[in-house]
Design a protein around this motif. Structure first.
Motif, short mmCIF file in Angstrom:
data_model
loop_
_atom_site.label_atom_id
_atom_site.label_comp_id
_atom_site.label_asym_id
_atom_site.label_seq_id
_atom_site.Cartn_x
_atom_site.Cartn_y
_atom_site.Cartn_z
N ALA A 101 0.84 -1.19 0.00
CA ALA A 101 0.00 0.00 0.00
C ALA A 101 0.88 1.24 0.00
CB ALA A 101 -0.90 -0.01 1.22
N PRO A 102 0.37 2.34 -0.57
CA PRO A 102 1.16 3.57 -0.66
C PRO A 102 1.79 3.98 0.67
CG PRO A 102 -0.86 3.83 -1.89
CD PRO A 102 -0.93 2.49 -1.24
N HIS A 103 1.02 3.86 1.75
CA HIS A 103 1.59 4.33 3.01
C HIS A 103 2.74 3.43 3.46
CE1 HIS A 103 -1.52 1.46 4.49
NE2 HIS A 103 -0.56 1.17 5.36
N GLN A 104 2.66 2.15 3.09
CA GLN A 104 3.78 1.26 3.44
C GLN A 104 5.05 1.70 2.70
OE1 GLN A 104 1.63 -2.46 2.38
NE2 GLN A 104 2.34 -3.19 4.39
N LEU A 117 10.20 4.44 2.45
CA LEU A 117 11.01 5.49 1.84
C LEU A 117 11.49 6.46 2.92
CD1 LEU A 117 11.80 5.94 -1.05
CD2 LEU A 117 9.86 7.48 -1.32
N TRP A 118 10.57 6.81 3.81
CA TRP A 118 10.89 7.75 4.88
C TRP A 118 11.99 7.18 5.76
CZ3 TRP A 118 9.71 12.72 5.80
CH2 TRP A 118 10.05 13.24 7.05
N PHE A 149 15.29 9.18 5.83
CA PHE A 149 15.49 10.05 6.99
C PHE A 149 15.59 9.28 8.29
CE2 PHE A 149 12.72 12.16 3.86
CZ PHE A 149 13.64 13.08 3.39
N GLY A 150 15.32 7.97 8.23
CA GLY A 150 15.25 7.18 9.46
C GLY A 150 16.61 6.93 10.09
#
Ligand code: ATP
Ligand code: ATP
Ligand code: VIB
Ligand code: MG
Ligand code: MG
Lengths: 287, 264, 301, 306, 264
Positions: free
Chosen positions: A60-63, A68-69, A73-74
């Motif tokens: 899903a997009p949020h996954q 990606l996040w 940035f993680g």
């Protein structure tokens, strides 16, 4: 700035379709698992499950966004889990390869336009060279380069250049030949040298073709750099991320890496678009 | 013998040119015999499609005759082109869209290696000659059709070739500007002793400017008449009202009409 | 031009070859062969007629092959690194049925289907993008983005979605050819002159009339650039996609399986087929291009 | 002294011994400076060593012997893996319980040199693999277990230490699966061994180097067997892709330890002979057509293990 | 009130247009007031760059005035364009290179949905009108400059619009052909009652053809004089020798000269 709204609209539409597709494509697994466990599932449960699977067919997009996040940035950019780190490795090979490929492509195109023998003999073989499946000979290139003492960035860039020079050749041959008869005749009346014809007429006239080619070429370079990462054991770079994600079925990781690669490519293409606009404007060609 | 060949700047003997096209050959020029001496001003006039442009292009070695011989400055047309013997004004302006007007005029100067300062000076001079001061920084598409044509004339004048080949240079200009440029051209010609080949559709213009007028006729393109002008070299604009002028113009018109007659 | 046969370039070349002889005789032989062939070609290319069109590239190619064969023999290159052309030819002759089956699977089913669908989609999207400024600004960046996805990443996904057979390969090809065609078509649709557009405006031609009668023809030289680049991409795409899962037939499968067996002659046999098919495909598209864009200055040399 | 080792696959606990030997300084003690090159699906170790890119490679015996027959004189100098970890894993729900059920089913197989044991096995079972109706349908499987999860194949190839656990992690329970272990089916071939070029072995200096290398590597392996969790962490440290997880590597190390157990590094002649027999029994599909000569040696291990 | 607006086919009030360019704005048109009635033949004359083309382009809704109002056929210029109220001949031929001459002429016919047979018939007719019979199958680059221009005139005539806007259509033609086409144009005009806006640089041409002559002057582009022709509608070619004709021509020349004067 005017593009924000359209982009958002298109993005929104894509995300909506994407969510629907994710539910649809991932539901098979949900139903299978339920059947294996011998339980019934409601539609609500199916939707919830399909959007949170660990190995979805389509994440899903949020996954993907989260992957990606986290990747970007993680963590520290120097970390091996950072997409910035891997992206940079791929980008550097891409840029070097693109530079080599572009210079080679333009040089070949110039040769082809100016020399009949080259026109007739080089072009068919340049075409043939592009039909060689890169993944098949990439290992050989790496092995041979290794025997020549070249390792690391250069062999990857060579593969990247190999993929990017071709669109540049094709576009530039066309572009360099695009001046019309009268424009050429004018220079003949000045008895202009071949170099003058090239610099003062053919090159400026070929710019629209050049930029279209460069956009294709830079995307091809990136693919080349990623492909080039595989036969070196795929230790680092976005290609390595993609492949190792694939080994371990970490779908979200693959998609995050894929998106990172596409972001890099789109960024490069947009950069070239920007240069195109600026130079066309400076040449009075933007109307 | 030697004398005549050296004094003939352009010498065509039995010149012919046939284009091969998708529906058969087109005979654009046949049997053209013409000799133009140093310092002459020769106009070409004739119905459209009669081969005026084609002849000028042959002289400029932009087209290669299929029959006959052609010499320019005592050498082959190609050698003359390589010696940069002429300036050429095309029928369409043909400015490079990525260069400003000044940049377009600078083009031949760059190629021929004029110094930077010399370039600027020449650009200024020819821009004012064609009345385009202040338009140097504009791009071609920002100019009207006539202004573009004047810019292309300026471009051909900038480098002072001995021969000038002009294909309807003043076609898109109004009478007043045209008169002014006609006068300027005559002055330039008188001052510099250039040899000029000039295509025009205006009979008065041809008569006013030329020492000789070549009348051509189409299908196949050929020369039907060559009229020597008896006008003096010094020509004020009002010479156009003299009977002598009117007589010559009449003869040209007759020649033209005859050319039209045998095909319409 | 005409003096090129004995121009300084040739003298320099001859001197280099002679110099190489001091370093390594074998190198000198290769160089001499190369220069000799180039000399012949430079001559031939100045002849008129259809013959040189075929002869020159053929001589060039044969020279490359001869150099390759010679290099392999003179330097004793191991056949597991680089087999000689003669060995490859022998393998081709001995494996025609396999090569044909692989060709049908990969080139015809995978690459061609994907090519047609991908190019078609790209042209359609280019028109869409061109049609609406809104989409132009919204879709082009997104299109750039989606279409720049690297093949190595999408191939496994496509296999997962569309199965192991040629359908997944065609899907990869679609994604691969999409971008070059899109970019060129978008550039092409912009490549009309203001006056040509004004003319259409005076007729109050509808959008589609303007598209069909002006912008499309004007875009063709650009479009064909994209289509030509896409021919080679389609083949690479279909072959490489097979590396990520396939039935046990196909050019990519064969290459991949042969690496483990170190059958480099088989790999090169498939590469030869790919090169041949790719060049023929490219040639076909180029031929059509010459037919339909005959009016473009680049075709009117 | 510099030694370059080319692995068969990416950095993972499958190669823990070498990473441990490097990390724990075993190579240093021998005065060796070892470079470990990870492999992958696009790296053929045989090709790398032929091109001079490595001194010694980790490879499976079938592809090493095939290469030898192709004229690349590879010699096995040590065999840290005693048993085979390859198996065919099937979903019960696809109707496979015994090899007799394979008929008409789709089976995923790794190619690129790893297909020989499978083809040999099918040959023994009497199944055609060319897609004919009485046989099995073979897929060239990619690098993950998706075909099984997506039910694109009834069975796929897995390693006991890797892919099998990915299936489990994906949410399938062991009792929903059927495993056919190649060892149990009697078609096992030798896996991860160390191979060098035959010519090099004639050079005493090289021989000496390999002795040191094998000795240190085996020390590494034995250390890894004893400290599986630490070994897994060492492997993780060496993974440049950052894609491996601790859980998976620790478990892999545990499984790998079972395969290396029982090997002191020296090749067991019986195992070798079984492998050769298996590879030659394939009829027309046979991987090797004649019994290899000099494809292995105890010359190194004898000295290393004194 | 109603009457005057309907009879004025083209009506400009306080029209102005300023181009923004890289080095400042260019005032191409200022304060243009002009009303052209149905069936009028209005010529525009003036030095190059005075805004003739720009004005015609405004009428054709190819350019949008920055000030003032403009109506065509009682509607906005844009609406008139959409109603296909006019045929336009551009200053440069602008033929599509991928179409033959016949194909280029067919272009507007296809777009406007003429039947196939009608198309062929019209193409034949206009090709012969401009003296290009037999050239239908040639491509533009195979034609001389004048022939290309005639082809573009044929293209604009093919679909019989009520208004004809012609920007120096006869610039590249010789006097004889020009005379013939002038006559043809007058005949066409008399027969069809078209309203014609015509840009030319030739004073005799303007006087011969027009019912009204608009003289313009540059920097900024504006109308300096509007001259009503007192010539009858029926005009044989030799009307050009009548004193009446010469008087009008003289007035036009004076107007032109004045326009030039206050800027040179
Ligand atoms: N697109 C443009 N951008 C900027 N300036 C322009 C543009 N088009 C025309 N101009 C300027 O507007 C003025 C009027 O131009 P226009 O083409 O109307 O002249 P014209 O009267 O038709 O001249 P000609 O007889 O030479 O064709 C000129 O000064 C020209 O430089
Ligand atoms: N490239 C070409 N291919 C085929 N035919 C050509 C070509 N160029 C010119 N022609 C033909 O040659 C003939 C002479 O053309 P040319 O351009 O010399 O005429 P012109 O006298 O300059 O006419 P105009 O006054 O209209 O410019 C014409 O019939 C034309 O169709
Ligand atoms: C191209 C290719 N495909 C599959 C394998 C099989 N394989 C051998 S070791 C290993 C890692 C253990 O999970 C795997 C997957 C291979 N070597 N090369
Ligand atoms: Mg001409
Ligand atoms: Mg104008």
């Amino acid at each position: 700035m005017r593009s924000i709204l359209p982009i958002l609209t298109v993005l929104l539409a894509i995300v909506a379709v994407w969510y629907a597709a994710a539910v649809w494509m991932n539901s098979t697994w949900t139903y299978d698992q339920a059947a294996r466990a011998g339980v019934e599932v409601t539609f609500g449960e199916v939707v919830a499950d399909t959007l949170a699977q660990e190995r979805p067919v389509l994440p899903a997009p949020h996954q993907v966004a989260k992957g990606l996040w986290d990747g970007l940035f993680g963590q520290k950019v120097t970390s091996k889990r950072s997409l910035v780190y891997h992206g940079w490795i791929t980008l550097s090979a891409t840029l070097l390869g693109f530079a080599i490929g572009t210079v080679m492509g333009i040089a070949l195109a110039v040769g082809i336009v100016h020399n009949r023998a080259m026109d007739m003999s080089v072009m068919p073989w340049a075409i043939a060279s592009q039909t060689i499946p890169i993944l098949a000979i990439a290992p050989m290139i790496i092995v041979v380069m290794n025997a020549l003492g070249l390792q690391g960035l250069v062999p990857k860039s060579i593969i990247s250049a190999y993929l990017s020079f071709f669109p540049v050749v094709v576009g530039m041959v066309k572009g360099l030949r695009s001046p019309d008869a009268m424009q050429l005749d004018l220079l003949r009346t000045y008895n202009a040298s071949a170099a003058d014809v090239l610099l003062k007429l053919r090159l400026p006239a070929s710019l629209p073709y050049l930029f279209a080619s460069l956009k294709v070429g830079v995307a091809a370079s990136l693919v080349g750099a990623i492909v080039g990462e595989l036969p070196t054991g795929a230790v680092a770079g976005l290609g390595a991320r993609l492949l190792s994600g694939s080994y371990y079925g970490q779908t979200v990781l693959i998609w995050a890496a894929l998106f990172a690669a596409a972001i890099v490519a789109a960024g490069l293409v947009m950069l070239i678009g920007l240069i195109e606009r600026i130079s066309l404007r400076r040449m009075g060609l933007a109307r | 013998m030697k004398d005549t060949t050296t004094s003939a700047v352009i010498e065509a003997r039995g010149l012919g040119l046939t284009f091969e096209t998708n529906d058969g050959p087109v005979r654009a020029l046949t049997d053209v015999d013409l000799s133009i001496g140093k310092g002459e001003f020769v106009s070409f006039i004739g119905p459209s499609g009669c081969g005026k442009t084609t002849f000028l292009r042959c002289v400029a070695a932009l087209e290669h005759p299929t029959t006959g011989t052609l010499s320019v400055n005592g050498m082959s047309a190609d050698a003359a082109r390589q010696a940069r013997a002429y300036g050429y004004v095309f029928q369409a302006a043909g400015l490079y869209p990525w260069r400003t007007i000044a940049g377009n005029i600078r083009l031949p100067l760059e190629i021929m290696g004029f110094s930077r300062a010399d370039q600027e000076e020449r650009i200024e001079r020819v821009l004012s000659l064609v009345d385009l001061e202040g338009f140097g920084k504009k791009y071609p598409w920002q100019l009207s059709g006539g202004m573009q044509q004047r810019a292309s004339i300026a471009r051909a004048l900038a480098f002072d070739a001995d021969i000038l080949l002009m294909d309807e240079p003043f076609g898109a200009l109004d009478e007043i500007v045209r008169d002014r440029l006609n006068e300027e051209l005559l002055k330039l010609w008188a001052r510099t002793e250039k040899t000029i080949g000039f295509v025009t559709h205006s009979i008065p213009e041809a008569v006013y400017l030329s020492t000789r007028i070549v009348v051509m006729s189409p299908r196949p393109g050929r020369i039907t008449d060559v009229i020597e002008s008896t006008l003096p070299r010094e020509r004020p604009l009002d010479i156009r009202d003299t009977p002598e002028f009117i007589a010559i113009a009449h003869r040209v018109r007759e020649g033209l009409r005859a050319g039209h007659g045998d095909e319409v | 031009m005409s003096g090129a046969a004995i121009s300084p370039g040739w003298i320099v070349a001859a001197v280099i070859a002679a110099g190489a002889a001091f370093v390594d005789l074998r190198l000198a032989m290769l160089l001499a062969l190369w220069l000799g062939a180039w000399f012949v070609n430079a001559r031939l290319s100045r002849l008129k007629g259809p013959l040189p069109r075929w002869l020159v590239p053929a001589i060039f190619g044969l020279t490359l092959l001869a150099l390759w064969e010679l290099a392999v023999r003179l330097f004793g290159i191991s056949p597991v690194i680089l087999p000689a052309p003669s060995a490859i030819a022998a393998r081709i002759a001995g494996s025609l049925p396999i090569l044909w089956a692989d060709f049908v699977q990969t080139a015809l089913k995978g690459a061609l289907t994907g090519y047609v669908l991908g190019c078609g989609a790209a042209v359609a999207v280019a028109v869409l993008i061109d049609r609406s400024a809104f989409l132009q600004r919204g879709l082009l960046p997104v299109g750039n983005f989606v279409a720049a996805l690297p093949i190595v990443g999408i191939a496994p996904i496509m296999v997962m979605w569309f199965g192991f057979d040629w359908q997944s390969k065609a899907a990869v090809v679609i994604v691969m050819v999409f971008f070059p065609v899109l970019v060129n078509m978008v550039a092409g649709l912009k490549a009309t002159e203001p006056m040509q557009r004004d003319l259409m405006a005076t007729y109050h031609a509808s959008y589609w009339q303007t598209l069909w009668k002006l912008r499309f023809p004007a875009a063709l030289p650009f479009l064909f650039n994209g289509l030509k680049i896409a021919t080679t991409l389609a083949l690479i795409g279909a072959i490489v996609a097979e590396f990520f899962g396939s039935p046990i037939v196909g050019m990519g499968f064969r290459i991949n399986a042969s690496i483990g067996q170190l059958s480099l002659d088989m790999i090169w046999a498939e590469i030869a087929v790919a090169a041949l098919a790719g060049s023929a495909f490219y040639g076909l598209v180029g031929f059509i291009e010459r037919r339909v864009t005959f009016w473009h200055p680049s075709q009117r040399r | 002294e510099d030694v370059t080792l080319q692995l068969k696959w990416v950095t993972q606990a499958q190669f823990a011994g070498y990473y441990v030997a490097k990390d724990q300084g075993f190579y240093d003690e021998e005065g060796l400076n070892v470079t470990i090159l990870p492999g992958g699906p696009d790296v053929a170790p045989t090709q790398v060593i032929a091109g001079g890119g490595a001194d010694v490679v980790v490879d499976w015996m079938p592809s090493a012997l095939a290469a030898r027959e192709k004229g690349l004189a590879l010699v096995n100098i040590a065999q840290p893996f005693k048993s085979s970890g390859m198996q065919l894993t099937c979903l019960k729900e696809s109707g496979v319980a015994t090899p007799a059920d394979f008929k008409g089913k789709t089976l995923g197989v790794w190619f690129g040199g790893n297909e020989y044991p499978f083809l040999n096995w099918m040959g023994k079972l009497g199944y055609a693999t060319d897609g004919s109706p009485d046989g099995v349908t073979v897929l060239k499987q990619g690098f993950n277990v998706d075909p099984l999860l997506q039910k694109q194949a009834a069975c796929i190839s897995t390693m006991t230490y890797n892919e099998y656990w990915q299936v489990i992690d994906a949410g399938i329970t062991p009792d929903q699966l059927v495993n056919f272990n190649y060892t149990q089916e009697g078609v096992a071939t030798l896996e991860d061994g160390l191979y060098v070029m035959e010519d090099n072995l004639k050079d005493p200096a090289f021989e000496e180097k390999m002795v040191k290398f094998v000795r240190a590597s085996m020390k590494g392996w034995k250390w890894a067997e004893e400290h599986p969790d630490d070994a897994a962490m060492i492997v993780l440290d060496n993974d440049d892709t950052g894609a491996q997880t601790e859980k998976h590597q620790k478990r892999m190390m545990g499984e790998v330890a079972k395969l290396t157990a029982g090997s002191n590094g020296a090749l067991d002649e019986g195992d070798y002979q079984r492998t050769v027999d298996a590879l030659m029994s394939g009829g027309s599909d046979a991987v090797i057509t004649k019994a290899p000569e000099g494809a292995w040696t105890h010359q190194i291990t004898d000295k290393a293990l004194q």
